[in-house]
Every structure is written in structure tokens, then in C-alpha cells.
Design a protein around this motif. Structure first.
Motif, short mmCIF file in Angstrom:
data_model
loop_
_atom_site.label_atom_id
_atom_site.label_comp_id
_atom_site.label_asym_id
_atom_site.label_seq_id
_atom_site.Cartn_x
_atom_site.Cartn_y
_atom_site.Cartn_z
N TYR A 124 66.07 15.50 35.94
CA TYR A 124 65.20 14.94 36.98
C TYR A 124 66.15 14.49 38.09
N ILE A 125 66.11 15.21 39.20
CA ILE A 125 67.05 14.93 40.29
C ILE A 125 66.35 14.20 41.42
N CYS A 126 67.03 13.18 41.94
CA CYS A 126 66.47 12.43 43.06
C CYS A 126 67.23 12.78 44.33
N GLY A 127 66.53 13.28 45.32
CA GLY A 127 67.14 13.72 46.58
C GLY A 127 67.29 12.57 47.58
N ASN A 128 68.04 12.86 48.63
CA ASN A 128 68.41 11.87 49.63
C ASN A 128 67.51 11.94 50.87
N VAL A 129 66.66 10.94 51.03
CA VAL A 129 65.84 10.85 52.23
C VAL A 129 66.47 9.85 53.21
N GLY A 130 67.01 8.75 52.64
CA GLY A 130 67.50 7.63 53.47
C GLY A 130 68.58 8.01 54.45
N SER A 131 69.61 8.75 53.99
CA SER A 131 70.72 9.08 54.90
C SER A 131 70.99 10.58 54.92
N GLY A 132 70.08 11.35 54.32
CA GLY A 132 70.28 12.81 54.32
C GLY A 132 69.37 13.46 55.34
N SER A 133 69.32 14.77 55.27
CA SER A 133 68.44 15.48 56.21
C SER A 133 67.50 16.38 55.41
N VAL A 134 66.48 16.83 56.09
CA VAL A 134 65.54 17.75 55.46
C VAL A 134 66.29 19.01 55.03
N GLN A 135 67.19 19.46 55.89
CA GLN A 135 67.95 20.69 55.59
C GLN A 135 68.81 20.50 54.33
N GLU A 136 69.45 19.33 54.24
CA GLU A 136 70.32 19.07 53.10
C GLU A 136 69.53 19.10 51.79
N MET A 137 68.35 18.49 51.83
CA MET A 137 67.54 18.46 50.62
C MET A 137 67.03 19.87 50.29
N SER A 138 66.58 20.54 51.32
CA SER A 138 66.05 21.89 51.12
C SER A 138 67.13 22.82 50.55
N GLU A 139 68.34 22.68 51.06
CA GLU A 139 69.43 23.55 50.57
C GLU A 139 69.85 23.21 49.15
N TRP A 140 69.69 21.95 48.78
CA TRP A 140 70.04 21.57 47.40
C TRP A 140 69.09 22.29 46.42
N VAL A 141 67.81 22.25 46.78
CA VAL A 141 66.82 22.92 45.92
C VAL A 141 67.12 24.43 45.87
#
Ligand code: AHR
Length: 495
Positions: A124-141
């Protein structure tokens, strides 16, 4: 000795106790990941691919269904790209939330998935909204789950993972009302909608998206999130910690008196009210109960042990913690229709841990033992029952003395019982309808003579489960059980 009575309808199943209720949480915090689990492949400590063997073996025995990572507050400062590729080249960062120490990023995405594989647990992975970007989260997935030709899939392959991993549980930020960006519910609801849009389902990998939920009793947050973003989420998280004192005057894990015991029991039971009230709001927007309540941080939070870095949240774990765990798990069973996952904070060396380590030494905490004793409830059917219990009273206040939960799986019934009184035993009459007590009955108990009994590196077996023989068969399928003060008991009944 007090008297309690319980009627259990073993042939009336109310629904399944999702095994994910027995989930864990591991954050880059103090010695949870580093030392607690990750020692590196070159360590002298016996390890499998850098993960210490002793801890791994002990954790495997808990049948951990799901593991949340990398935080917590750390998640909203974590930039996943810094944690992949050759380890010696990975960027170092300051873990500003937790002790200001250097994080060398040696434990990253690949190492986490390997840990899950070894534990046979779902990530269960928790992504970064606070200091990350939409692109960063999208690319992690994309990096983790895309099977085909794409920049992120190619990078993953270059880093040694040919095939994508399976990832179901994905959190879109953590505590975004606080360390995850200090957002208002209205703002986060929109951010959640945006971030989750680009967290794609690739191939047959379907994400179960979990929105950052309320802090304790922030019912406004739940209302806004469900109203504005409910249809875009599969789960909404909830965080609640149990402590003696308050955030500003927390008390130590040991050295408490009976009022400290009572306070912590009472505050544990508050979880029931919290879930009930958040569920009521969720029911308004989601009467079908499609959106799960995910209690992805819970447990005790005491003062850090003297002489340790206060930012590492390292605390001892006593019989009091064992009762806290038992009471919470019973509450989660009761709310099985809405609560589909919980993650106790945290797995090793942090807060209400399963395991404590010191160098190459390791001990199992009373909380570990409750999780081990209760694992029989995982994926079992929760049974209908009626409980009549005396109260445990102290200083003019009172709480129910005996807490019970019963489940059935493969024809076997398990009944767990917590006696929260530190002074009074209780004689419980169990009326077992639909199964009777004629079959084979056995039991295990976790208890001690002192409220603060705990394990140390010198005496790691000071408190551990024992065989329980304090029951005798009564008339008409009843079982009379004598619960010791401050005890957690699990009975197994084979019809
Ligand atoms: O579990 C410790 C911290 O408690 C987590 O990082 C955060 O989410 C919560 O406030």
C-alpha cells in the motif's frame, strides 16, 4: 470476581472481517526502516537482499495482509525518483519531520516491493501531494505498474525490474490537513480529484485509491471529501492515536498508575464513536458502502524512551498496549461493513510496534502477541452476539470491563475476550448457540501480574501467550470462562 454473559449465535454470520484490518505501517521514521528492517546486503547481520532475517521471520508469522509505506508525514516529502537506481548514486536528503537525520534513499521502491514479496503482503503506497507534483505521482504509478513501452517502464527495466509489480492500494497524500500541506478540506478535495485523475490503471492493474481523510473527529473534513470527491475514491482514511495526557503533555509508555491505565482504555474505546460518526456521514453520500473507511494510522503514542532521539518515536510496549490492540481490533471487527483496512503505527521500533530492535537483538512486544493470537480472525465471518458486561470503574468514571468478538472460518469458531480491569477477574458465561461447547475447546491467554509488564532485550520472554485452561463446560452448550484481570484471551472451538 465480576460476572459477564455472552450469547454467540455461531450460525448467524454478519459479514467478513477483511484480513486487511490486520495491516501494518512502516515509515521512514527513526529506526523503523533503517536498522529495524533494512540493514543492506553487505551487513554482517543475516539478511535476505538487505532485509534482516530475524525480523522478517517474526513478521512472517503474523500473516501481515497489507503494508503501508513510505509514510506518514514522510510521504509528502518523499520524491520517489531519488530512491531508485544504483544505491551508491542515490540522492541524500534531510528527513525534516523525523529527527532531521540524513535519509540516504537506500530503501526505495524496489526494496519495498521485495520486502512485500518476502512477507507475502500486499503493498500500500502513499503518494506525495504536499510537496510533489501531479506528474511525479503519475510517473510513479507508471513506473510501478505499466507493462509496455514507456519512459518510466523502460527506466524500471534498466533498474532491474523487467515486469511491472502489482499494486492495488494507493494513497493520494497523507494528513493533508496537517503535515501533508496544511490544506482546507475544500482545497484538498479538488487536489485529490486532480492527482487521482492521472494515477492511471494500466493493463489489468486496478488501483484502489485512498483519499487522505480526517484527523480524529474532524467531521467537516469527511463531509466535504465525501460530497466533493466521494465518487472518485475507493477509500477514505482516518487517523487516531491513543495517549495518556494530550499532544502537549504526553506521558511515558511505562511507569503509569491505574488512572493512566484507565485513561488509555477509555481513549481506545473512543475509536468506536469515531468510526460510527464518520460512517454516518459516509452513509449519507454512499449508502451502498462502496467507499471503505481505512484507519491507516492508529495505536498508542507515548513519550519517547529517555535518552533516545525524540524525533524517532521509540517507545516501550507493555500489557497496556496489548489491551489497546485487542480493544481496537474488536471495534474494527464490529465495523466490518465500512472498515476494510487498518494499519497500526508502526511495524518496528516506532510507536506501538510489533518488534523492537537494538543492534542485532530483537524482541517481540505484547502488541505483536495480540496480532499473532488474533490472526485467526483474518477473513473470518464475524458472528452475531449479545454481551452483558459489568463496568470497570475508577474515580467516578466507568467503561465496560469485558470486550468480546467472535468469528467463524472453516467451521471453527474463535472468540477473543479482553478484560480491561487490572484488579478484577471476570467469570464469563458463554452461551454458544449453533455450535455448543461439546466439541474441542482450547485457548491461549496473554496476561501478567503487572500493568506495565513488558519485554526487554535481557528478558525477551517476560510476557508471551500461555495456554489457557480457565474454562469449564456448563449445561446446554455453555462454557464458563474465567478471565484474569488485564488479560487478552482467544478461545478456539471446533464443533
Ligand atoms: O505515525 C507517525 C506520524 O503520525 C505519521 O507520519 C503522521 O501521518 C502522523 O501524524
Amino acid at each position: 470476581m465480576t460476572k459477564a454473559s455472552v450469547v454467540i449465535n455461531a450460525d448467524v454470520a454478519l459479514g467478513k472481517i477483511d484480513r486487511n484490518i490486520y495491516g501494518q505501517f512502516a515509515e521512514h521514521l527513526g529506526r523503523c526502516i533503517y536498522e529495524g528492517m533494512w540493514v543492506g546486503e553487505d551487513s554482517e547481520m543475516p539478511n535476505i537482499d538487505g532485509i534482516r532475517k530475524d525480523v522478517l521471520q517474526a513478521l512472517k508469522n503474523l500473516s501481515i495482509p497489507v503494508l503501508r509505506w513510505p509514510g506518514g508525514c514522510f510521504a509528502d516529502e518523499y520524491h520517489w525518483k531519488d530512491g531508485v537506481g544504483p544505491r551508491e548514486g542515490r540522492k541524500r536528503m534531510v528527513n525534516t519531520h523525523w529527527g532531521g537525520v540524513i535519509e540516504n534513499n537506500h530503501f526505495g521502491t524496489h526494496e519495498f516491493f521485495r520486502l512485500c514479496e518476502l512477507l507475502e503482503t500486499e503493498p500500500y503506497i502513499c503518494g506525495n501531494v504536499g510537496s510533489g507534483s501531479v506528474q511525479e505521482m503519475s510517473e510513479w504509478v507508471e513506473y510501478m505498474t505499466f507493462d509496455g513501452e514507456s519512459p518510466m517502464a523502460k527506466w524500471r527495466q534498466e533498474n532491474g525490474q523487467e515486469k511491472p509489480w502489482k499494486l492495488k492500494y494507493f494513497g493520494v497524500g497523507n494528513e493533508n490537513w496537517g503535515c501533508g500541506g496544511n490544506m482546507r478540506a475544500e482545497y484538498y478535495a479538488d487536489e485529490y480529484r486532480r492527482y487521482q485523475t492521472y494515477s492511471r490503471n494500466y493493463g489489468d492493474n486496478k488501483l484502489f485509491k485512498i483519499a487522505g481523510g480526517p484527523n480524529i473527529d474532524d467531521y467537516h473534513w469527511t463531509e466535504v471529501l465525501m460530497r466533493e470527491a466521494g465518487r472518485h475514491m475507493d477509500g477514505l482514511s482516518l487517523h487516531y492515536y491513543t495517549m495518556e495526557g494530550g499532544w502537549e503533555n504526553k506521558q511515558p509508555a511505562l511507569g503509569f498508575d491505574e488512572s493512566g491505565w484507565f485513561e488509555v482504555m477509555k481513549k481506545s474505546l473512543y475509536m468506536d464513536e469515531l468510526i460510527t460518526r464518520h460512517t454516518t456521514i459516509m452513509d449519507k453520500y454512499d449508502p451502498e458502502k462502496r467507499v471503505a473507511l481505512i484507519v491507516d494510522e492508529w495505536g498508542t503514542w507515548f513519550l519517547s524512551e529517555p535518552g533516545t532521539n525524540p524525533g524517532f518515536l521509540y517507545q516501550q510496549n507493555s500489557l497496556r498496549d496489548a489491551l489497546v490492540a485487542g480493544l481496537h481490533l474488536h471495534i474494527f471487527h464490529k465495523h466490518h461493513e465500512r472498515v476494510k483496512m487498518t494499519n497500526i503505527a508502526q511495524m518496528v521500533n516506532v510507536l506501538q510496534a510489533m518488534i523492537l530492535t537494538e543492534g542485532d537483538k530483537m524482541l517481540l512486544t505484547p502488541t505483536y502477541h495480540v496480532f499473532e493470537m488474533f490472526k485467526v480472525h483474518q477473513d473470518a465471518e464475524v458472528l452475531q452476539m449479545a454481551v452483558e458486561t459489568p463496568n470497570y470503574e475508577l474515580n467516578g468514571d466507568s467503561i465496560p470491563q469485558v470486550s468480546v468478538s467472535a468469528s467463524r472460518k472453516d467451521g471453527v469458531v474463535h472468540i477473543s475476550l479482553c478484560n480491561v480491569s487490572p484488579t478484577e477477574s471476570s467469570s464469563v458465561r458463554l452461551d454458544l448457540r449453533g455450535i455448543g461447547a461439546d466439541g474441542q475447546v482450547s485457548g491461549r491467554v496473554l496476561t501478567a501480574d503487572s500493568m506495565e509488564a513488558h519485554n526487554t532485550f535481557e528478558q525477551p520472554e517476560n510476557i508471551a501467550p500461555q495456554e489457557f485452561n480457565g474454562f469449564e463446560r456448563g449445561e446446554n452448550g455453555t462454557l464458563n470462562v474465567e478471565l484474569s484481570p488485564m488479560s487478552v484471551t482467544v478461545l478456539t472451538i471446533k464443533g
